[in-house]
Enzyme design. Structure first.
Site, PDB file in Angstrom:
ATOM      1  N   LYS A 154       0.837  -1.205   0.000  1.00 40.16           N
ATOM      2  CA  LYS A 154       0.000   0.000   0.000  1.00 40.16           C
ATOM      3  C   LYS A 154       0.877   1.263   0.000  1.00 40.16           C
ATOM      4  CE  LYS A 154      -2.184  -1.144   3.819  1.00 40.16           C
ATOM      5  NZ  LYS A 154      -1.473  -2.392   4.135  1.00 40.16           N
TER       6      LYS A 154
ATOM      7  N   ARG B 155     -10.043   0.106   8.748  1.00 38.66           N
ATOM      8  CA  ARG B 155      -9.507  -1.218   9.043  1.00 38.66           C
ATOM      9  C   ARG B 155     -10.494  -2.087   9.796  1.00 38.66           C
ATOM     10  NH1 ARG B 155      -3.618   0.081   8.955  1.00 38.66           N
ATOM     11  NH2 ARG B 155      -2.558  -1.890   9.225  1.00 38.66           N
TER      12      ARG B 155
ATOM     13  N   ARG C  99      11.673  -5.565   5.266  1.00 35.81           N
ATOM     14  CA  ARG C  99      11.468  -4.145   4.938  1.00 35.81           C
ATOM     15  C   ARG C  99      12.420  -3.261   5.759  1.00 35.81           C
ATOM     16  NH1 ARG C  99       5.629  -1.702   5.431  1.00 35.81           N
ATOM     17  NH2 ARG C  99       5.731  -2.814   7.401  1.00 35.81           N
TER      18      ARG C  99
ATOM     19  N   ARG D 234      11.135  -1.369  11.252  1.00 32.68           N
ATOM     20  CA  ARG D 234      10.018  -1.067  12.146  1.00 32.68           C
ATOM     21  C   ARG D 234       9.919  -2.134  13.224  1.00 32.68           C
ATOM     22  NH1 ARG D 234       4.933   0.372   8.261  1.00 32.68           N
ATOM     23  NH2 ARG D 234       3.887  -0.953   9.787  1.00 32.68           N
TER      24      ARG D 234
ATOM     25  N   ARG E  60       0.109  -9.424  13.108  1.00 31.81           N
ATOM     26  CA  ARG E  60      -0.613  -8.405  12.313  1.00 31.81           C
ATOM     27  C   ARG E  60      -1.424  -9.055  11.198  1.00 31.81           C
ATOM     28  NH1 ARG E  60       4.214  -5.133  10.529  1.00 31.81           N
ATOM     29  NH2 ARG E  60       2.763  -3.915   9.265  1.00 31.81           N
TER      30      ARG E  60
HETATM   31  P1  AP5 Z   1       4.775  -1.541   1.860  1.00 28.84           P
HETATM   32  O1  AP5 Z   1       4.477  -0.758   0.630  1.00 28.84           O
HETATM   33  O2  AP5 Z   1       5.458  -0.852   2.987  1.00 28.84           O
HETATM   34  O3  AP5 Z   1       3.445  -2.307   2.349  1.00 28.84           O
HETATM   35  P2  AP5 Z   1       2.205  -1.796   3.173  1.00 28.84           P
HETATM   36  O4  AP5 Z   1       1.007  -2.479   2.627  1.00 28.84           O
HETATM   37  O5  AP5 Z   1       2.180  -0.295   3.229  1.00 28.84           O
HETATM   38  O6  AP5 Z   1       2.575  -2.414   4.579  1.00 28.84           O
HETATM   39  P3  AP5 Z   1       2.435  -1.842   6.056  1.00 28.84           P
HETATM   40  O7  AP5 Z   1       3.099  -2.839   6.934  1.00 28.84           O
HETATM   41  O8  AP5 Z   1       2.903  -0.427   6.157  1.00 28.84           O
HETATM   42  O9  AP5 Z   1       0.909  -1.892   6.233  1.00 28.84           O
HETATM   43  P4  AP5 Z   1       0.168  -1.946   7.535  1.00 28.84           P
HETATM   44  O10 AP5 Z   1      -1.191  -1.718   7.042  1.00 28.84           O
HETATM   45  O11 AP5 Z   1       0.315  -3.121   8.395  1.00 28.84           O
HETATM   46  O12 AP5 Z   1       0.891  -0.839   8.432  1.00 28.84           O
HETATM   47  P5  AP5 Z   1       0.472   0.620   8.856  1.00 28.84           P
HETATM   48  O13 AP5 Z   1       1.697   1.422   8.899  1.00 28.84           O
HETATM   49  O14 AP5 Z   1      -0.701   1.088   8.092  1.00 28.84           O
HETATM   50  O15 AP5 Z   1       5.628  -2.826   1.403  1.00 28.84           O
HETATM   51  C1  AP5 Z   1       6.091  -3.757   2.357  1.00 28.84           C
HETATM   52  C2  AP5 Z   1       7.486  -4.256   1.924  1.00 28.84           C
HETATM   53  O16 AP5 Z   1       7.341  -4.986   0.709  1.00 28.84           O
HETATM   54  C3  AP5 Z   1       8.482  -3.144   1.634  1.00 28.84           C
HETATM   55  O17 AP5 Z   1       9.748  -3.550   2.039  1.00 28.84           O
HETATM   56  C4  AP5 Z   1       8.424  -2.957   0.116  1.00 28.84           C
HETATM   57  O18 AP5 Z   1       9.666  -2.511  -0.405  1.00 28.84           O
HETATM   58  C5  AP5 Z   1       8.112  -4.369  -0.353  1.00 28.84           C
HETATM   59  N1  AP5 Z   1       7.271  -4.396  -1.539  1.00 28.84           N
HETATM   60  C6  AP5 Z   1       6.237  -3.552  -1.859  1.00 28.84           C
HETATM   61  N2  AP5 Z   1       5.687  -3.905  -3.038  1.00 28.84           N
HETATM   62  C7  AP5 Z   1       6.379  -5.004  -3.459  1.00 28.84           C
HETATM   63  C8  AP5 Z   1       6.286  -5.845  -4.617  1.00 28.84           C
HETATM   64  N3  AP5 Z   1       5.342  -5.622  -5.557  1.00 28.84           N
HETATM   65  N4  AP5 Z   1       7.146  -6.879  -4.730  1.00 28.84           N
HETATM   66  C9  AP5 Z   1       8.091  -7.114  -3.773  1.00 28.84           C
HETATM   67  N5  AP5 Z   1       8.247  -6.339  -2.656  1.00 28.84           N
HETATM   68  C10 AP5 Z   1       7.391  -5.309  -2.511  1.00 28.84           C
HETATM   69  O19 AP5 Z   1      -0.078   0.353  10.344  1.00 28.84           O
HETATM   70  C11 AP5 Z   1       0.791   0.029  11.389  1.00 28.84           C
HETATM   71  C12 AP5 Z   1      -0.016  -0.121  12.671  1.00 28.84           C
HETATM   72  O20 AP5 Z   1      -0.679   1.123  12.971  1.00 28.84           O
HETATM   73  C13 AP5 Z   1      -1.136  -1.149  12.660  1.00 28.84           C
HETATM   74  O21 AP5 Z   1      -0.649  -2.462  12.922  1.00 28.84           O
HETATM   75  C14 AP5 Z   1      -2.029  -0.619  13.764  1.00 28.84           C
HETATM   76  O22 AP5 Z   1      -1.510  -0.914  15.044  1.00 28.84           O
HETATM   77  C15 AP5 Z   1      -1.953   0.870  13.567  1.00 28.84           C
HETATM   78  N6  AP5 Z   1      -2.986   1.381  12.662  1.00 28.84           N
HETATM   79  C16 AP5 Z   1      -2.804   2.028  11.479  1.00 28.84           C
HETATM   80  N7  AP5 Z   1      -3.980   2.329  10.933  1.00 28.84           N
HETATM   81  C17 AP5 Z   1      -4.931   1.871  11.773  1.00 28.84           C
HETATM   82  C18 AP5 Z   1      -6.345   1.858  11.737  1.00 28.84           C
HETATM   83  N8  AP5 Z   1      -7.039   2.393  10.711  1.00 28.84           N
HETATM   84  N9  AP5 Z   1      -7.004   1.281  12.770  1.00 28.84           N
HETATM   85  C19 AP5 Z   1      -6.354   0.748  13.812  1.00 28.84           C
HETATM   86  N10 AP5 Z   1      -5.015   0.704  13.910  1.00 28.84           N
HETATM   87  C20 AP5 Z   1      -4.305   1.269  12.889  1.00 28.84           C
END
Ligand code: AP5
Length: 217
Positions: free
Chosen positions: A13, A88, A127, A160, A171
């Site tokens: 994402k 979410r 990552r 992270r 997660r």
């Molecule tokens: P990346 O692009 O970073 O993936 P992502 O989907 O953004 O992953 P996140 O871990 O950031 O998502 P998340 O939803 O768990 O975390 P968030 O920060 O929102 O890619 C991942 C890796 O893969 C990278 O190394 C990249 O280089 C690689 N990659 C990308 N595309 C690729 C491809 N096509 N091929 C190969 N490699 C690739 O949330 C963190 C925490 O915040 C949550 O756990 C929760 O505690 C809290 N939180 C956030 N939002 C909420 C909410 N709405 N409600 C409740 N809690 C929340």
């Protein structure tokens, strides 16, 4: 365009949001990034959120809804936005609909990046994120040119806390239980579009562009 980028942790994402936001001139609103920044700044919301994030749990709905409602009030969100990591839960999605309805608006498209769990754990645990500009790298798939240094700004790369194997797996479990029911929610509204997120980042972006073109009619 009011877009939700939807998918499991590690589905890409954040990587894809950078391209969409650049090409469509809409703000990329990542709730994860907002919470991490709040935690670094030691705000009340940030410190509360960190205790959930570090163990791979979701931050409570009422906190998240308030954070997003305030962000959507900002001027740059008037012309559209790309939400990454929100909603979410079904409760968050319902609240988002209510907030937008009050403005006579709604979500136009929900882009779902689908990737299988084994690949997700690999992506998460390898990552690295730039401590300066936030650029995303991956030791296996998108390595920096100089180890542990950002190609763009030269700052150090960090892992992270929630990308350690056990927390990453937790997660993914949380996603299955609390977040995946949203697929039905948006399917029912006819705005969910599935994209194969397992291809290379460029290929995934091509599919997204195509979907955005056809989704706009
Ligand atoms: P990346 O692009 O970073 O993936 P992502 O989907 O953004 O992953 P996140 O871990 O950031 O998502 P998340 O939803 O768990 O975390 P968030 O920060 O929102 O890619 C991942 C890796 O893969 C990278 O190394 C990249 O280089 C690689 N990659 C990308 N595309 C690729 C491809 N096509 N091929 C190969 N490699 C690739 O949330 C963190 C925490 O915040 C949550 O756990 C929760 O505690 C809290 N939180 C956030 N939002 C909420 C909410 N709405 N409600 C409740 N809690 C929340």
């Amino acid at each position: 365009m009011r877009i939700v980028l939807f998918g499991a942790p590690g589905s890409g994402k954040g990587t894809q949001a950078v391209f969409i936001s650049r090409d469509h001139g809409i703000p990329h609103i990542s709730t994860g990034d907002m919470l991490r920044e709040a935690a670094r700044n030691g705000t009340e919301v940030g410190l509360k959120a960190r205790s959930f994030m570090d163990r791979g749990a979701l931050v409570p709905d009422e906190v998240m809804i308030e954070v997003v409602a305030q962000r959507l009030e900002m001027d740059d969100a008037n012309k559209g936005f790309l939400l990454d990591g929100f909603p979410r839960t079904v409760e968050q999605a319902e609240k988002l609909d209510e907030i937008l309805k009050l403005r006579g608006a709604g979500i136009d498209l929900v882009l779902w990046l689908e990737v299988d769990d084994r690949e997700l754990v690999k992506r998460l645990t390898s990552r690295r994120t730039c401590s300066g500009c936030g650029a995303i790298y991956n030791l296996l798939f998108q390595a920096p040119k100089i180890p542990d240094r950002c190609d763009k700004c030269g700052s150090a790369l960090n892992q992270r806390v929630d990308d350690q194997q056990a927390t990453a797996e937790k997660r993914l479990e949380v996603y299955q239980i609390q977040t995946s029911p949203l697929k039905e929610y948006y399917l029912g509204r006819g705005i969910l579009k599935k994209i194969d997120g397992a291809k290379t980042p460029d290929e995934v972006y091509s599919s997204l562009k195509e979907t955005l073109r056809s989704g706009r009619g």
